[in-house]
Design a protein around this motif. Sequence first.
Motif, mmCIF file in Angstrom:
data_model
loop_
_atom_site.group_PDB
_atom_site.id
_atom_site.type_symbol
_atom_site.label_atom_id
_atom_site.label_comp_id
_atom_site.label_asym_id
_atom_site.label_seq_id
_atom_site.Cartn_x
_atom_site.Cartn_y
_atom_site.Cartn_z
ATOM 1 N N GLN A 160 0.474 -1.126 -0.125
ATOM 2 C CA GLN A 160 -0.533 0.172 -0.293
ATOM 3 C C GLN A 160 0.793 0.944 -0.129
ATOM 4 O O GLN A 160 0.128 2.177 -0.361
ATOM 5 C CB GLN A 160 -1.056 -0.035 1.569
ATOM 6 N N PHE A 161 2.066 0.752 -0.103
ATOM 7 C CA PHE A 161 2.924 2.444 0.392
ATOM 8 C C PHE A 161 4.526 1.410 -0.021
ATOM 9 O O PHE A 161 4.617 0.396 0.020
ATOM 10 C CB PHE A 161 3.040 2.509 1.442
ATOM 11 N N PRO A 162 5.488 2.236 -0.010
ATOM 12 C CA PRO A 162 6.693 1.877 -0.284
ATOM 13 C C PRO A 162 7.547 1.380 0.888
ATOM 14 O O PRO A 162 6.763 1.600 2.126
ATOM 15 C CB PRO A 162 7.596 2.885 -0.769
ATOM 16 N N VAL A 163 8.217 0.580 0.393
ATOM 17 C CA VAL A 163 8.991 -0.142 1.952
ATOM 18 C C VAL A 163 9.735 0.942 2.803
ATOM 19 O O VAL A 163 10.802 1.806 2.465
ATOM 20 C CB VAL A 163 10.010 -1.102 0.723
ATOM 21 N N HIS A 164 9.032 0.597 3.983
ATOM 22 C CA HIS A 164 10.013 1.564 4.456
ATOM 23 C C HIS A 164 9.605 1.263 6.255
ATOM 24 O O HIS A 164 8.497 0.412 7.253
ATOM 25 C CB HIS A 164 9.231 2.820 4.618
ATOM 26 N N LEU A 165 10.761 1.383 7.585
ATOM 27 C CA LEU A 165 10.473 1.089 8.811
ATOM 28 C C LEU A 165 10.219 2.894 9.650
ATOM 29 O O LEU A 165 10.732 3.661 8.799
ATOM 30 C CB LEU A 165 11.361 0.724 9.239
ATOM 31 N N HIS A 166 8.926 2.807 10.186
ATOM 32 C CA HIS A 166 8.415 3.682 10.839
ATOM 33 C C HIS A 166 8.655 3.314 11.934
ATOM 34 O O HIS A 166 8.495 1.721 12.944
ATOM 35 C CB HIS A 166 6.737 3.457 10.340
ATOM 36 N N VAL A 167 9.679 4.260 12.730
ATOM 37 C CA VAL A 167 9.709 4.257 13.931
ATOM 38 C C VAL A 167 8.964 4.988 14.693
ATOM 39 O O VAL A 167 9.152 6.398 14.734
ATOM 40 C CB VAL A 167 11.058 3.943 14.264
ATOM 41 N N GLY A 168 8.537 4.528 16.117
ATOM 42 C CA GLY A 168 7.712 5.754 16.293
ATOM 43 C C GLY A 168 8.270 5.413 18.377
ATOM 44 O O GLY A 168 8.920 4.479 18.767
ATOM 45 N N ILE A 169 8.428 7.123 18.882
ATOM 46 C CA ILE A 169 9.090 7.047 20.333
ATOM 47 C C ILE A 169 8.073 6.831 21.480
ATOM 48 O O ILE A 169 7.892 8.386 21.133
ATOM 49 C CB ILE A 169 10.402 7.226 20.112
ATOM 50 N N TYR A 170 7.659 6.996 22.294
ATOM 51 C CA TYR A 170 7.023 7.390 23.211
ATOM 52 C C TYR A 170 7.146 7.435 23.963
ATOM 53 O O TYR A 170 7.905 6.546 25.009
ATOM 54 C CB TYR A 170 5.321 6.715 22.877
ATOM 55 N N ILE A 171 6.617 7.807 25.225
ATOM 56 C CA ILE A 171 7.237 8.912 26.395
ATOM 57 C C ILE A 171 6.009 9.017 27.258
ATOM 58 O O ILE A 171 4.694 9.298 27.058
ATOM 59 C CB ILE A 171 7.954 9.851 26.943
ATOM 60 N N PRO A 172 5.334 8.232 28.891
ATOM 61 C CA PRO A 172 4.053 7.862 29.074
ATOM 62 C C PRO A 172 4.169 9.662 30.391
ATOM 63 O O PRO A 172 5.226 9.674 30.943
ATOM 64 C CB PRO A 172 4.316 7.228 30.096
ATOM 65 N N ASP A 173 2.865 10.769 29.809
ATOM 66 C CA ASP A 173 2.426 10.888 30.516
ATOM 67 C C ASP A 173 2.600 11.310 31.877
ATOM 68 O O ASP A 173 2.221 9.786 32.670
ATOM 69 C CB ASP A 173 2.078 12.335 29.852
ATOM 70 N N ASN A 174 2.440 11.314 33.132
ATOM 71 C CA ASN A 174 1.572 11.526 34.117
ATOM 72 C C ASN A 174 0.477 11.028 34.629
ATOM 73 O O ASN A 174 0.747 9.726 35.494
ATOM 74 C CB ASN A 174 1.407 12.754 34.914
ATOM 75 N N GLY A 175 -0.158 10.870 33.542
ATOM 76 C CA GLY A 175 -1.153 10.293 33.111
ATOM 77 C C GLY A 175 -1.344 8.547 32.988
ATOM 78 O O GLY A 175 -2.063 8.597 33.221
ATOM 79 N N GLY A 176 -0.303 8.360 32.403
ATOM 80 C CA GLY A 176 0.486 6.578 31.688
ATOM 81 C C GLY A 176 -0.161 7.008 30.704
ATOM 82 O O GLY A 176 -0.460 5.496 29.874
ATOM 83 N N ASN A 177 -0.454 8.076 29.868
ATOM 84 C CA ASN A 177 -0.983 7.351 28.684
ATOM 85 C C ASN A 177 0.629 8.330 27.444
ATOM 86 O O ASN A 177 1.693 8.871 27.959
ATOM 87 C CB ASN A 177 -1.441 8.720 27.595
ATOM 88 N N ASP A 178 0.895 7.235 27.196
ATOM 89 C CA ASP A 178 1.839 7.429 25.921
ATOM 90 C C ASP A 178 1.923 8.312 24.858
ATOM 91 O O ASP A 178 0.876 8.320 24.320
ATOM 92 C CB ASP A 178 2.368 5.807 25.271
ATOM 93 N N MET A 179 3.444 9.556 25.006
ATOM 94 C CA MET A 179 3.046 10.788 24.133
ATOM 95 C C MET A 179 4.536 11.161 23.463
ATOM 96 O O MET A 179 5.326 9.995 23.493
ATOM 97 C CB MET A 179 3.021 12.039 25.530
ATOM 98 N N SER A 180 3.696 10.807 21.842
ATOM 99 C CA SER A 180 4.338 10.747 21.246
ATOM 100 C C SER A 180 6.188 12.262 21.076
ATOM 101 O O SER A 180 5.306 12.611 21.426
ATOM 102 C CB SER A 180 4.127 10.607 19.565
ATOM 103 N N VAL A 181 7.127 10.872 20.840
ATOM 104 C CA VAL A 181 8.409 12.449 20.639
ATOM 105 C C VAL A 181 8.734 12.060 19.075
ATOM 106 O O VAL A 181 8.128 11.349 18.866
ATOM 107 C CB VAL A 181 9.560 12.561 21.695
ATOM 108 N N ASN A 182 9.495 13.151 18.727
ATOM 109 C CA ASN A 182 9.868 13.310 17.345
ATOM 110 C C ASN A 182 11.180 12.348 17.898
ATOM 111 O O ASN A 182 12.098 12.670 18.296
ATOM 112 C CB ASN A 182 10.560 14.296 16.784
ATOM 113 N N PRO A 183 11.532 10.787 16.969
ATOM 114 C CA PRO A 183 12.153 10.084 16.427
ATOM 115 C C PRO A 183 13.433 10.759 15.809
ATOM 116 O O PRO A 183 15.007 10.304 15.838
ATOM 117 C CB PRO A 183 12.338 9.005 15.966
#
Length: 224
Positions: A190-213
């Motif tokens: 459905q799209f070109p061959v690639h690796l998607h990397v996501g980096i998440y840090i939990p906030d105070n509420g325990g939800n994962d927040m995305s940061v720029n890798p």
Amino acid sequence: MVIFRTYRLFIWIFLLVCLIVGKQQEIQEYEARFEQSRRLEEFRCMNLNNYKKEGLDRLFSKEYDRIFRAVKKAPIRQKDKKRVVYEDSWGEARSYGGERNHEGTDLIDRENKRGEIPIFSMSDGKVENLGWLPLGGYRVGIRSGEGIYFYYAHLYRYETGLKKGENIKAGQLIGYMGDSGYGEEGTVGQFPVHLHVGIYIPDNGGNDMSVNPYYLIENLYQME
Ligand SMILES: [Zn+2]
């Protein structure tokens, strides 16, 4: 009777308008929040390559220090890097699966061949998620001891024997780059061959927040 019906219709229209306005407000608030975190993120990442060296670590939050402690290896080996292109696309709009923002960095295979480029864990940690996601295809989610969540998506296949709950070392082979995702299990192309990397840090509420890798990956290559 007619008056009663008109009255009822009015109530329905009123409720509908409330709902639309409410939804609109919710979207605006979300966008404002996202824009705010994006600007903060840009500020933090701007001089990342001079981090520590120029004492910039004092500008960074404790949360960011956690990320720096966790990130140890680039997801693609230096020798494969020339075959790969990537840019800072964190926060860009994506539309598959509803309007959303790109929560990661895409490392794209110039030769567009699935299964050829090995992917390595950026951190020590434990395999928290393994398996198919409609958006992410075959993905691996690894949680580091610092609590940082690393998300590797669209894989061609996992390294043989990789299991949920397994402890992983930074630099350990986890799978191969592919183009899986954007559909039911097994969907490719459905799209070109690639690796998607996501980096998440939990906030105070325990939800994962995305940061720029992007800058973190850049930084790793420059340190090698
Ligand atoms: Zn992506």
